[in-house]
Design an enzyme around this catalytic site. Structure first.
Site, PDB file in Angstrom:
ATOM      1  N   LYS A 199       0.854  -1.183   0.000  1.00  0.00           N
ATOM      2  CA  LYS A 199       0.000   0.000   0.000  1.00  0.00           C
ATOM      3  C   LYS A 199       0.896   1.240   0.000  1.00  0.00           C
ATOM      4  O   LYS A 199       2.084   1.158   0.219  1.00  0.00           O
ATOM      5  CB  LYS A 199      -0.899   0.014   1.253  1.00  0.00           C
ATOM      6  CG  LYS A 199      -1.966  -1.075   1.197  1.00  0.00           C
ATOM      7  CD  LYS A 199      -2.779  -1.188   2.483  1.00  0.00           C
ATOM      8  CE  LYS A 199      -3.405   0.082   2.959  1.00  0.00           C
ATOM      9  NZ  LYS A 199      -4.226   0.759   1.941  1.00  0.00           N
ATOM     10  N   GLY A 236       0.711   3.719  -2.620  1.00  0.00           N
ATOM     11  CA  GLY A 236       0.837   4.374  -3.922  1.00  0.00           C
ATOM     12  C   GLY A 236       0.293   5.794  -3.886  1.00  0.00           C
ATOM     13  O   GLY A 236       0.782   6.692  -4.576  1.00  0.00           O
ATOM     14  N   GLY A 237      -0.719   6.002  -3.039  1.00  0.00           N
ATOM     15  CA  GLY A 237      -1.292   7.340  -2.895  1.00  0.00           C
ATOM     16  C   GLY A 237      -0.573   8.176  -1.838  1.00  0.00           C
ATOM     17  O   GLY A 237      -0.913   9.345  -1.617  1.00  0.00           O
ATOM     18  N   GLU A 287      -2.787   4.985   7.124  1.00  0.00           N
ATOM     19  CA  GLU A 287      -3.482   3.729   6.795  1.00  0.00           C
ATOM     20  C   GLU A 287      -3.022   2.609   7.715  1.00  0.00           C
ATOM     21  O   GLU A 287      -3.827   1.812   8.199  1.00  0.00           O
ATOM     22  CB  GLU A 287      -3.215   3.357   5.331  1.00  0.00           C
ATOM     23  CG  GLU A 287      -3.891   4.314   4.356  1.00  0.00           C
ATOM     24  CD  GLU A 287      -3.540   4.099   2.895  1.00  0.00           C
ATOM     25  OE1 GLU A 287      -4.168   4.744   2.051  1.00  0.00           O
ATOM     26  OE2 GLU A 287      -2.643   3.291   2.586  1.00  0.00           O
TER      27      GLU A 287
HETATM   28  C1  ABF Z   1      -4.653   3.401  -0.907  1.00  0.00           C
HETATM   29  O1  ABF Z   1      -4.954   3.752  -2.231  1.00  0.00           O
HETATM   30  C2  ABF Z   1      -3.410   2.756  -0.977  1.00  0.00           C
HETATM   31  O2  ABF Z   1      -2.646   2.422   0.050  1.00  0.00           O
HETATM   32  C3  ABF Z   1      -3.108   2.385  -2.303  1.00  0.00           C
HETATM   33  O3  ABF Z   1      -1.922   3.047  -2.560  1.00  0.00           O
HETATM   34  C4  ABF Z   1      -4.177   2.994  -3.102  1.00  0.00           C
HETATM   35  C5  ABF Z   1      -5.023   2.124  -3.935  1.00  0.00           C
HETATM   36  O4  ABF Z   1      -5.536   2.973  -4.886  1.00  0.00           O
HETATM   37  P1  ABF Z   1      -6.718   2.725  -5.844  1.00  0.00           P
HETATM   38  O5  ABF Z   1      -7.883   2.298  -5.038  1.00  0.00           O
HETATM   39  O6  ABF Z   1      -6.874   4.078  -6.440  1.00  0.00           O
HETATM   40  O7  ABF Z   1      -6.255   1.701  -6.826  1.00  0.00           O
HETATM   41  O8  ABF Z   1      -5.599   2.642  -0.319  1.00  0.00           O
END
Ligand code: ABF
Length: 217
Positions: free
Chosen positions: A93, A95-96, A102
């Protein structure tokens, strides 16, 4: 069915896990669908604990109260997305960029329901570059330590986390033992959070697909 429709399908299926009280809410485009769906039953919940400023804004726009985790105590349910999951529901996790909050909300929740489209399910974690949140003065030190571990860290230039820190995205890792690597990276001085969620994996993974939502536990 396109990828966004699969995300929406998984998000709507997660509503079945909502039993009232305060819901932990993650971040990302899949979670945005969950927030929109949650708005339809907002009278049945007390509110939400949010993992990011972006989700807080969206929750508030729907009139869902956003509460402080310090005031709510432990949560029964956390719903969030992921960048990758293996069959054991160990995740990458971050990426955002919201990985630290989280991980805190996941740790404070009894049940973690992960929602994603089916492309996120992989055999071995690591094709998605692993996000690591780092204290700014430790950036180069942490990067050198990550190279020692076999990765290729890339500074997410221009990005600052909600906590005022930086992100290194680590390429070229094939993560055979996610629990061990999570512990190793956590132990590097200057690392705030590593985006491996393996010590505390998801409890339920809902995958949207053209054949309908599939649930793994
Ligand atoms: C978050 O959103 C994250 O930890 C992960 O990076 C991302 C997933 O993104 P998406 O739902 O846009 O694919 O939960």
């Amino acid at each position: 069915m396109d990828q966004d429709a699969m995300k929406r399908q998984a998000a709507e299926a997660a509503l079945a896990y909502v039993e009232g009280g305060v819901i932990g809410v993650g971040t990302g485009s899949t979670v945005n669908h969950f927030i929109d769906a949650l708005a339809g039953i907002k009278g049945q919940i007390e509110g939400a604990v949010s993992s990011s400023e972006a989700s807080t804004e969206r929750l508030k726009a729907h009139g869902i109260p956003v509460l402080d985790l310090n005031a709510t105590g432990e949560l029964t349910l956390y719903v969030d997305g992921a960048d990758e999951s293996n069959a054991r529901l160990q995740l990458i996790k971050g990426g955002g960029g919201a990985l630290t909050r989280e991980k805190i909300v996941a740790a404070a929740s009894e049940r973690f329901v992960c929602i994603a489209d089916e492309s996120k399910l992989v055999d071995v974690l690591g094709a998605f570059p692993l996000p690591v949140e780092v204290i700014p003065m430790a950036r180069s030190h942490v990067a050198r330590a990550l190279v020692e571990l076999g990765g290729t860290p890339v500074w997410r230039d221009g990005f600052v986390t909600d906590n005022g820190n930086l992100i290194l995205d680590v390429h070229h890792l094939e993560i055979q033992d996610p629990v061990a690597l999570e512990q190793q990276i956590n132990a590097i001085a200057g690392v705030v959070t590593v985006g491996i969620f393996a010590q505390r994996p998801a409890d339920v993974l809902i995958l949207g697909s053209a054949q309908g939502a599939r649930t793994l536990t």
